[in-house]
Design an enzyme around this catalytic site. Structure first.
Site, PDB file in Angstrom:
ATOM      1  N   ALA A  18       0.836  -1.199   0.000  1.00 14.01           N
ATOM      2  CA  ALA A  18       0.000   0.000   0.000  1.00 14.01           C
ATOM      3  C   ALA A  18       0.870   1.247   0.000  1.00 14.01           C
ATOM      4  O   ALA A  18       1.823   1.369   0.766  1.00 14.01           O
ATOM      5  CB  ALA A  18      -0.902   0.004   1.227  1.00 14.01           C
ATOM      6  N   GLN A  70      -5.250  -6.822  -6.147  1.00 13.84           N
ATOM      7  CA  GLN A  70      -5.468  -7.362  -4.807  1.00 13.84           C
ATOM      8  C   GLN A  70      -6.671  -6.713  -4.142  1.00 13.84           C
ATOM      9  O   GLN A  70      -6.737  -5.492  -3.992  1.00 13.84           O
ATOM     10  CB  GLN A  70      -4.241  -7.189  -3.912  1.00 13.84           C
ATOM     11  CG  GLN A  70      -4.416  -7.923  -2.577  1.00 13.84           C
ATOM     12  CD  GLN A  70      -3.277  -7.764  -1.621  1.00 13.84           C
ATOM     13  OE1 GLN A  70      -3.143  -6.707  -1.014  1.00 13.84           O
ATOM     14  NE2 GLN A  70      -2.463  -8.797  -1.457  1.00 13.84           N
ATOM     15  N   CYS A 100      -2.406  -8.498   5.506  1.00 15.77           N
ATOM     16  CA  CYS A 100      -2.126  -7.155   6.014  1.00 15.77           C
ATOM     17  C   CYS A 100      -2.293  -7.108   7.534  1.00 15.77           C
ATOM     18  O   CYS A 100      -3.335  -7.506   8.065  1.00 15.77           O
ATOM     19  CB  CYS A 100      -3.040  -6.129   5.366  1.00 15.77           C
ATOM     20  SG  CYS A 100      -2.702  -4.436   5.942  1.00 15.77           S
ATOM     21  N   LYS A 140      -2.673 -14.105  -0.702  1.00 18.05           N
ATOM     22  CA  LYS A 140      -1.450 -13.777   0.033  1.00 18.05           C
ATOM     23  C   LYS A 140      -1.793 -13.751   1.514  1.00 18.05           C
ATOM     24  O   LYS A 140      -2.643 -12.975   1.948  1.00 18.05           O
ATOM     25  CB  LYS A 140      -0.865 -12.433  -0.391  1.00 18.05           C
ATOM     26  CG  LYS A 140       0.501 -12.146   0.247  1.00 18.05           C
ATOM     27  CD  LYS A 140       1.126 -10.875  -0.317  1.00 18.05           C
ATOM     28  CE  LYS A 140       2.558 -10.719   0.173  1.00 18.05           C
ATOM     29  NZ  LYS A 140       2.656 -10.523   1.632  1.00 18.05           N
ATOM     30  N   GLY A 203       9.113 -12.921   2.624  1.00 22.00           N
ATOM     31  CA  GLY A 203       9.602 -12.466   3.911  1.00 22.00           C
ATOM     32  C   GLY A 203      11.110 -12.530   4.021  1.00 22.00           C
ATOM     33  O   GLY A 203      11.714 -13.578   3.797  1.00 22.00           O
ATOM     34  N   ASP A 204      11.736 -11.395   4.329  1.00 19.77           N
ATOM     35  CA  ASP A 204      13.186 -11.308   4.534  1.00 19.77           C
ATOM     36  C   ASP A 204      14.006 -11.697   3.304  1.00 19.77           C
ATOM     37  O   ASP A 204      15.131 -12.185   3.436  1.00 19.77           O
ATOM     38  CB  ASP A 204      13.626 -12.174   5.722  1.00 19.77           C
ATOM     39  CG  ASP A 204      13.352 -11.510   7.057  1.00 19.77           C
ATOM     40  OD1 ASP A 204      12.936 -10.335   7.063  1.00 19.77           O
ATOM     41  OD2 ASP A 204      13.545 -12.169   8.103  1.00 19.77           O
ATOM     42  N   GLY A 226       9.342  -7.641  -1.376  1.00 17.87           N
ATOM     43  CA  GLY A 226       8.625  -6.420  -1.059  1.00 17.87           C
ATOM     44  C   GLY A 226       9.542  -5.229  -0.953  1.00 17.87           C
ATOM     45  O   GLY A 226      10.106  -4.764  -1.951  1.00 17.87           O
ATOM     46  N   ARG A 227       9.771  -4.740   0.255  1.00 14.28           N
ATOM     47  CA  ARG A 227      10.478  -3.468   0.444  1.00 14.28           C
ATOM     48  C   ARG A 227      11.928  -3.499  -0.029  1.00 14.28           C
ATOM     49  O   ARG A 227      12.480  -2.450  -0.362  1.00 14.28           O
ATOM     50  CB  ARG A 227      10.397  -3.050   1.917  1.00 14.28           C
ATOM     51  CG  ARG A 227       8.976  -2.753   2.315  1.00 14.28           C
ATOM     52  CD  ARG A 227       8.813  -2.141   3.680  1.00 14.28           C
ATOM     53  NE  ARG A 227       7.383  -1.988   3.969  1.00 14.28           N
ATOM     54  CZ  ARG A 227       6.636  -0.971   3.564  1.00 14.28           C
ATOM     55  NH1 ARG A 227       7.184   0.010   2.892  1.00 14.28           N
ATOM     56  NH2 ARG A 227       5.350  -0.918   3.837  1.00 14.28           N
TER      57      ARG A 227
END
Length: 324
Positions: A18, A70, A100, A140, A203-204, A226-227
């Site tokens: 988001a 999504q 989320c 997800k 994740g990670d 992701g980030r």
């Protein structure tokens, strides 16, 4: 790998985030080798109320890679209705948010809160599949709600039985939020062993080595980033090369890095208008500054961006700080 009849190429997927995975971000990821991209999460209830802002989050496509929209919500009927409403847009599959952790999402029963009720997870998937117009439906999710409610396996089984074509698992509970080093690969492996549909590990993952380690540890069919990919879309090419057993591509020069940032910001302004885009640009620009000399001052400059020409001033500051 396939999501139903939809072929998915090798590489890492861009996770939905988001405030970040807008059209320009998705296009940038796709250009650099993302296997597929997913929109920012869209409220199913808002869509049924005719909210135009939510509808705008859907448009724009995936930049050439397979693209999913999504949806989030907790009521099967509303989720199904929203799935029917979005069929007029161009996309390849629908993804359901069951991960989320944000209180404003979970307080309505949506996001990771759904994992407290695996049966409801299945009913949500069933409703969306029924109204998807034949488009694949993916999910997800997280490992669970908290340490006492690690329900990913049960929820994944219910979702797969209801017609989910693939399941991405973020190996943290909602309680763990994004705490570093807390991803439980055993949960992802357990989901992979429990369902016949593709399972994506999340994740990670901040490097190609992390992606390979995730696949080795879990047997998952793919990975999602992701980030770590914000400000570093080259990560997708590195992961794609690693999965193919090839040498990694060269890291970008500073000039390429800044030019890429500028292009992404320009595309954001073209899509949304400068007034809307520039406040959002600040967060993206901060990621492109990571690891540079004079980072503290550059971060302050990012937070002051107001107009597109300010981006060129920021780039000048990058070089003035001694970065080469």
């Amino acid at each position: 790998m396939q999501f139903g009849s939809l072929p998915i190429g090798p590489g890492a997927a861009l996770a939905p985030m988001a405030g970040f995975t807008d059209t320009a971000c998705r296009a940038m990821a796709a250009r650099h080798g993302a296997a597929y991209t997913i929109s920012e999460m869209v409220s199913a209830k808002a869509l049924t109320f005719g909210d135009k802002k939510s509808a705008r989050l859907i448009a724009g496509g995936g930049g050439g890679a397979p693209y999913g929209v999504q949806l989030f919500g907790a009521e099967p009927d509303t989720m199904g209705e929203a799935a029917g409403l979005i069929r007029k847009y161009q996309f390849d599959f629908i993804d359901i948010n069951m991960g989320c952790p944000a209180p404003k999402i979970t307080s309505s029963g949506a996001g990771s809160r759904l994992l407290l009720d695996p049966d409801l997870c299945g009913r949500v998937v069933e409703a969306v599949v029924k109204n998807s117009g034949g488009k694949p439906v993916t999910v997800k999710m997280r490992a669970g709600w908290d340490a006492e409610h690690v329900t990913a396996v049960e929820a994944a089984k219910a979702c797969a039985a209801a017609g989910a074509a693939a399941i991405a698992v973020h190996g943290r509970t909602r309680e763990q939020m994004y705490a570093p080093g807390t991803v439980d690969v055993n949960i992802i492996a357990a989901v992979k062993a429990a369902v016949a549909v593709p399972v994506i590990g999340n994740g990670d993952i901040a490097s190609a080595a992390d992606a390979l380690a995730m696949i080795r540890a879990t047997g998952c069919d793919g990975v999602m980033v992701g980030r770590a990919a914000l400000g570093d879309p080259w990560l997708f090419g590195e992961i794609k090369a690693a999965l193919a057993g090839e040498q990694p591509p060269a890291r970008p020069s500073l000039w390429v890095r800044m030019a890429t940032m500028r292009r992404q910001i320009y595309e954001m302004c073209e899509e949304k208008g400068e007034w809307t885009a520039m406040p959002q640009v600040r967060s993206h620009a901060l990621y492109y500054m990571k690891g540079l000399k004079g980072a503290a001052a550059l971060r302050r400059a990012c937070c002051q961006l107001q107009y597109f020409p300010d981006v060129d001033d920021l780039i000048d500051r990058v070089y003035a700080a001694g970065n080469r």
